[in-house]
Design an enzyme around this catalytic site. Structure first.
Site, PDB file in Angstrom:
ATOM      1  N   HIS A 214      -5.506  -4.442  -1.210  1.00 33.34           N
ATOM      2  CA  HIS A 214      -5.413  -3.374  -2.213  1.00 33.34           C
ATOM      3  C   HIS A 214      -5.470  -3.885  -3.651  1.00 33.34           C
ATOM      4  CE1 HIS A 214      -4.751   0.239   0.225  1.00 33.34           C
ATOM      5  NE2 HIS A 214      -4.161  -0.576   1.086  1.00 33.34           N
TER       6      HIS A 214
ATOM      7  N   LYS B 257     -12.247  -1.574   1.236  1.00 37.68           N
ATOM      8  CA  LYS B 257     -11.528  -0.706   0.291  1.00 37.68           C
ATOM      9  C   LYS B 257     -12.320  -0.620  -1.018  1.00 37.68           C
ATOM     10  CE  LYS B 257      -7.373  -0.884   2.914  1.00 37.68           C
ATOM     11  NZ  LYS B 257      -6.433  -1.807   3.509  1.00 37.68           N
TER      12      LYS B 257
ATOM     13  N   SER C 296       0.798  -1.224   0.000  1.00 34.31           N
ATOM     14  CA  SER C 296       0.000   0.000   0.000  1.00 34.31           C
ATOM     15  C   SER C 296       0.832   1.278   0.000  1.00 34.31           C
ATOM     16  CB  SER C 296      -0.932   0.000   1.204  1.00 34.31           C
ATOM     17  OG  SER C 296      -0.184  -0.090   2.401  1.00 34.31           O
TER      18      SER C 296
END
Ligand SMILES: *Cc1c(COP(=O)(O)O)cnc(C)c1O
Length: 397
Positions: free
Chosen positions: A214, A244, A186
């Site tokens: 991610h 996310k 990240s």
């Protein structure tokens, strides 16, 4: 009477953090976490969320959450194994398994608690874990709960991993050995070398664990990093977050049926923490349908990322080694990085400074997270501010 030891511990440590400029104050938003946000009555272009696809505010998701809340209530009322399991939780898990191309899946209340749950359900004190040095904090904490020997390898250094895997296997000291990595890192936006990791795992009989917080919704047509490399049947644990790109909250493990059956009886947050709320679960189901139904949002995300990355490079900034929409603007010096971020703030751009100890000393950066929901006009505003602040600080010509 309140503890004096605690009071003096807190006072001295808080004072120390504040005097070093390391005490983080949190500014609340008065708006959804979309591409434009409002704080203190001021408008900002938001480049700090993980809301990659803009789903956190998508009308289809809101409707799903509202309908499920009306039907099932705001809370699920118990842990999954007592009577907190709704038909919605089961539907979500079926959808997740199909989404990740695995036999089964189990969902948790967050990605963080998923790592608390899953690693220690399988690994114990006679085992070893090979862990990338840049792995997420929740993986590090999850590893601690196992009492396994944790062996860190240099970031994405496959020679180091191979050497340490060989050593661990040949030592004869361990029953099980696991390798754990983020799918996408990240801070730099680089992708784990999963084909090499899978090959090393085969050579030394390692259990493979990929946390794709991610990568999901971003790579592999949405299914994530493992699918991106065509490794869906070779990774034992595929971890994901629903917080996310999926835009809600929650986490999950996707894998073989036996693994999921085991986690349902042995992973502690599943057994001892109340099940996710009906509204959140219904919104997650809607999100997965949206991501599986069309790649339009992903294409928009990548387009916006390419636009922002090219713009920053053309201005003369370094964006490091990113291979994904995560866009660090590498500044270096910690103080300059903080200053850069606060000058951007004054220009109406919200992009967070990330400095030591989150990243290495001298590797300070302002991290930008473009999303599908941004417009090129918003990104142009950000680039204009980057140009202005960069020249002011003498970082670009
Ligand atoms: C963000 C993140 C998590 C935590 O997920 P939450 O759903 O926000 O709790 C876990 N692992 C990785 C790699 C992450 O980036």
């Amino acid at each position: 009477m309140a503890s004096k030891t605690l009071a003096s511990f807190l006072q001295s440590n808080l004072a120390q953090l504040k005097s070093q400029g390391l005490y983080n104050t949190i500014e609340p938003m008065d708006s959804p976490n979309g591409p434009i946000i409002y704080m203190n009555g001021q408008e900002f272009v938001n480049l700090s969320s993980n809301n990659y696809l803009g789903l956190a505010t998508d009308a289809r998701m809101l409707n799903a959450a509202i309908q499920a809340t009306r039907k099932f209530g705001v809370g699920s009322g118990a842990v999954r194994t007592i009577n907190g399991t709704l038909s919605l939780h089961v539907e979500l898990e079926h959808k997740l398994a199909r989404f990740k191309h695995t036999e089964a899946a189990i969902s948790y209340q967050s990605g963080f608690n998923c790592n608390m749950a899953a690693i220690s359900a399988v690994m114990g004190e006679r085992d070893a874990i090979l862990s990338d040095e840049w792995n997420h904090a929740s993986i590090i904490d999850g590893c601690r709960l196992t009492r396994s020997k944790v062996i860190r390898y240099s970031h994405s250094d496959m020679d180091d991993l191979r050497r340490k895997a060989k050593e661990a296997r040949e030592s004869g000291n361990y029953e099980k050995i696991m390798v754990i990595t983020d799918g996408v890192f990240s801070m730099d936006g680089d992708i784990a070398k999963l084909p090499d990791i899978a090959e090393i795992a085969d050579s030394f009989d390692l259990i493979t664990y990929v946390d794709d917080a991610h990568g999901t919704g971003v790579l592999g047509g949405g299914a994530g990093t493992v699918k991106h490399f065509g490794l869906s049947d070779r990774i034992d644990f595929q971890i994901g977050t629903l917080s996310k790109a999926i835009g809600v909250i929650g986490g999950y493990v996707a894998g073989k049926q036996d693994l999921i059956d085991w986690l349902k009886v042995r992973s502690r947050p599943f057994l001892f923490s109340t099940a996710a709320t009906p509204g959140a679960v219904a919104a997650c189901i809607a999100a997965i349908e949206i991501v599986q139904g069309s790649e339009e949002l992903q294409h928009r995300l990548w387009e916006h990322a390419a636009y922002l990355q090219k713009g920053l490079k053309d201005l003369g900034f370094s964006i490091g080694r990113t291979e994904t929409p995560i866009t660090p603007c590498i500044i270096g010096n910690e103080e300059t990085t903080q200053k850069f971020s606060s000058l951007l703030y004054e220009e109406g751009i919200y992009a967070k400074a990330i400095v030591f100890p989150t990243v290495a000393k001298g590797a300070g950066r302002v991290r930008n997270m473009p999303t599908a929901a941004h417009t090129t006009e918003m990104l142009d505003r950000a680039l204009a501010a980057y140009g202005k602040v960069g020249r002011e600080l003498g970082l670009i010509g």
